[in-house]
Motif scaffolding. Sequence first.
Motif, PDB file in Angstrom:
ATOM      1  N   ALA A 180       0.828  -1.209   0.000  1.00  0.00           N
ATOM      2  CA  ALA A 180       0.000   0.000   0.000  1.00  0.00           C
ATOM      3  C   ALA A 180       0.858   1.253   0.000  1.00  0.00           C
ATOM      4  O   ALA A 180       0.578   2.216  -0.726  1.00  0.00           O
ATOM      5  CB  ALA A 180      -0.922  -0.009   1.228  1.00  0.00           C
ATOM      6  N   THR A 181       1.926   1.247   0.789  1.00  0.00           N
ATOM      7  CA  THR A 181       2.808   2.413   0.874  1.00  0.00           C
ATOM      8  C   THR A 181       3.498   2.684  -0.452  1.00  0.00           C
ATOM      9  O   THR A 181       3.528   3.824  -0.930  1.00  0.00           O
ATOM     10  CB  THR A 181       3.862   2.188   1.981  1.00  0.00           C
ATOM     11  OG1 THR A 181       3.198   2.034   3.231  1.00  0.00           O
ATOM     12  CG2 THR A 181       4.821   3.360   2.058  1.00  0.00           C
ATOM     13  N   VAL A 182       4.062   1.646  -1.044  1.00  0.00           N
ATOM     14  CA  VAL A 182       4.762   1.812  -2.330  1.00  0.00           C
ATOM     15  C   VAL A 182       3.790   2.305  -3.395  1.00  0.00           C
ATOM     16  O   VAL A 182       4.071   3.270  -4.126  1.00  0.00           O
ATOM     17  CB  VAL A 182       5.421   0.481  -2.762  1.00  0.00           C
ATOM     18  CG1 VAL A 182       5.958   0.594  -4.189  1.00  0.00           C
ATOM     19  CG2 VAL A 182       6.548   0.105  -1.804  1.00  0.00           C
ATOM     20  N   GLY A 183       2.631   1.682  -3.486  1.00  0.00           N
ATOM     21  CA  GLY A 183       1.667   2.043  -4.526  1.00  0.00           C
ATOM     22  C   GLY A 183       1.133   3.450  -4.393  1.00  0.00           C
ATOM     23  O   GLY A 183       1.076   4.208  -5.373  1.00  0.00           O
ATOM     24  N   ILE A 184       0.755   3.846  -3.176  1.00  0.00           N
ATOM     25  CA  ILE A 184       0.139   5.157  -3.001  1.00  0.00           C
ATOM     26  C   ILE A 184       1.144   6.274  -3.269  1.00  0.00           C
ATOM     27  O   ILE A 184       0.792   7.325  -3.821  1.00  0.00           O
ATOM     28  CB  ILE A 184      -0.476   5.283  -1.582  1.00  0.00           C
ATOM     29  CG1 ILE A 184      -1.467   6.448  -1.536  1.00  0.00           C
ATOM     30  CG2 ILE A 184       0.588   5.435  -0.512  1.00  0.00           C
ATOM     31  CD1 ILE A 184      -2.278   6.499  -0.232  1.00  0.00           C
ATOM     32  N   HIS A 185       2.418   6.044  -2.939  1.00  0.00           N
ATOM     33  CA  HIS A 185       3.439   7.057  -3.216  1.00  0.00           C
ATOM     34  C   HIS A 185       3.779   7.129  -4.704  1.00  0.00           C
ATOM     35  O   HIS A 185       4.024   8.212  -5.242  1.00  0.00           O
ATOM     36  CB  HIS A 185       4.708   6.777  -2.405  1.00  0.00           C
ATOM     37  CG  HIS A 185       4.638   7.281  -0.997  1.00  0.00           C
ATOM     38  ND1 HIS A 185       4.559   8.625  -0.706  1.00  0.00           N
ATOM     39  CD2 HIS A 185       4.635   6.644   0.200  1.00  0.00           C
ATOM     40  CE1 HIS A 185       4.519   8.791   0.610  1.00  0.00           C
ATOM     41  NE2 HIS A 185       4.550   7.607   1.176  1.00  0.00           N
ATOM     42  N   ILE A 186       3.804   5.994  -5.378  1.00  0.00           N
ATOM     43  CA  ILE A 186       4.074   6.008  -6.826  1.00  0.00           C
ATOM     44  C   ILE A 186       2.977   6.768  -7.559  1.00  0.00           C
ATOM     45  O   ILE A 186       3.246   7.666  -8.372  1.00  0.00           O
ATOM     46  CB  ILE A 186       4.185   4.565  -7.363  1.00  0.00           C
ATOM     47  CG1 ILE A 186       5.515   3.939  -6.934  1.00  0.00           C
ATOM     48  CG2 ILE A 186       4.070   4.553  -8.897  1.00  0.00           C
ATOM     49  CD1 ILE A 186       5.664   2.485  -7.327  1.00  0.00           C
ATOM     50  N   PHE A 187       1.721   6.433  -7.261  1.00  0.00           N
ATOM     51  CA  PHE A 187       0.624   7.031  -8.010  1.00  0.00           C
ATOM     52  C   PHE A 187       0.383   8.498  -7.645  1.00  0.00           C
ATOM     53  O   PHE A 187      -0.212   9.231  -8.440  1.00  0.00           O
ATOM     54  CB  PHE A 187      -0.649   6.208  -7.805  1.00  0.00           C
ATOM     55  CG  PHE A 187      -0.637   4.903  -8.516  1.00  0.00           C
ATOM     56  CD1 PHE A 187      -0.432   4.844  -9.890  1.00  0.00           C
ATOM     57  CD2 PHE A 187      -0.811   3.705  -7.821  1.00  0.00           C
ATOM     58  CE1 PHE A 187      -0.413   3.625 -10.567  1.00  0.00           C
ATOM     59  CE2 PHE A 187      -0.802   2.490  -8.475  1.00  0.00           C
ATOM     60  CZ  PHE A 187      -0.595   2.447  -9.849  1.00  0.00           C
TER      61      PHE A 187
END
Length: 504
Positions: free
Chosen positions: A281-288
């Motif tokens: 969740a952390t990786v995805g939300i920061h990428i997007f």
Amino acid sequence: MTESGLGMEQHKAKEGKNKYAFACSFIASFISVLMGYDTGVMSGAMIFIQEDLKATDTQIQVLAGVLNACALVGSLTAGRISDFIGRRYTIVVGAAVFFLGSLLMGLGLNFAMLIAGRCIAGVGVGYALMIAPVYSAEISTPSSRGCLSSLPEICISIGILFGYLANYFFRKLPLIYGWRAMLGVAMVPSVALALSVILMPESPRWLVMQGRIKDARGVLLRVSNSMEEAERRLWDIKAAVGIDKGCTDDVVHVTSKHHGEGVWKDLLLRPTPPVRRILTATVGIHIFQHATGIEAVLLYSPRILKKAGLMTKNQQFLATIGIGVFKTVFILVAILLVDKAGRRKVLLSSLTGMILSLVGLGVVLTLVEHSPHRLIWAQIMAVVFVLSFVSSFSSGIGPVTWVYCSEIFPLRLRAQGASLGVAINRLMNSAMSMSFISLYKAITIGGAFFLFAGIGVVAWVFYFCCLPETKGRALEEEMEEVFTKRGDKKPPEQHAVEVEKVEI
């Protein structure tokens, strides 16, 4: 004292404590103003730097993105440092580093010195983005955590607005002085921030990790709404650290000082299923957050508006001031909604507005590019869609990304987990900053925004599937449960931290 009088005193005490927690979070978040100012001011300063130093488009892209590339260093080291010296003094370190970078940029004798200043300031930005949300989350109650953890983002927006204003007011200075004044003036708030940290208490969670129970209780009594709430929060923190809830000593010796030993292994090499989902969740939300185009709009807004037909610098800078105002105002919407509507609803509605705005901006810019005539209506609609995009971002994804990632990690993993999230965030920011000019030259300016809209659709699906609701959940005991699914194997019982009474 009468019962009514006592009730009045308790009400005043409650109100005062809430104000105190807000004030502490705002001071901690003020470091984010520095980062926002640098983003806003660079959007205009780049125009004058390119003219004064005869820089190429490639050099300008590097100048724009190198700050965020170097923020990786700050973000990856800030977690360990904050575990070692405390959250409060980590803010001082970040402010001092940013001061040095601003000094070099303000002097800017040549392009190499300018790049060096941006790199150093970038390290300070990495510290700012990691420590402000963590500190705010750790002193806030579950009912106010979303609001207080949103303060860093509103401070970034205030900084961006100040940067746009600096562009407008310094634009008439002689070329050799104008952009240097824009960049160098950031030294002033750096000093003010470092001095204001004296007024802040240390994070109660960090104090407990050091065994300073009495100090932590004192801070919690000041930032909580009641004595009962303060004691309950203290019990939860002690349990998370591994200290027996019944321990009444003022100071205990904690055999594991929680300076970050073994955290990266637990986070990356051997995570439990809930921690693995938290990491995803952390990786995805920061990428997007950045892959959907916000950095392109904020940093290159004068170029985008010029492509839409606003030709003079005066028109472009006035429009960017409008962008800064809308970005700041609509963050207040997120602050009001995040603790009421919840994180998921705010994120998904924000992203929906962004996707529609990106499609509209792509259509308008494509029509302008292929029209032989000047389209006044298209200029107006381009500004409208830019403002709509920024407003949608600021009312959700902008602040809630930091709220969400600062609260989902277990206490032992929180500082390094937040650092990893900031590192990914800065990497994406840097990639967008360094590639946008090349991107729109390759696929047209309209095509670039259609691409961002497509990424936004993918982001919407990811948010819907991978980000559970965290509103109102206690940091210490409930957050991992949110990411636990039926069938997960329970991790082996963690051994309680050995403590012993310390004679004072």
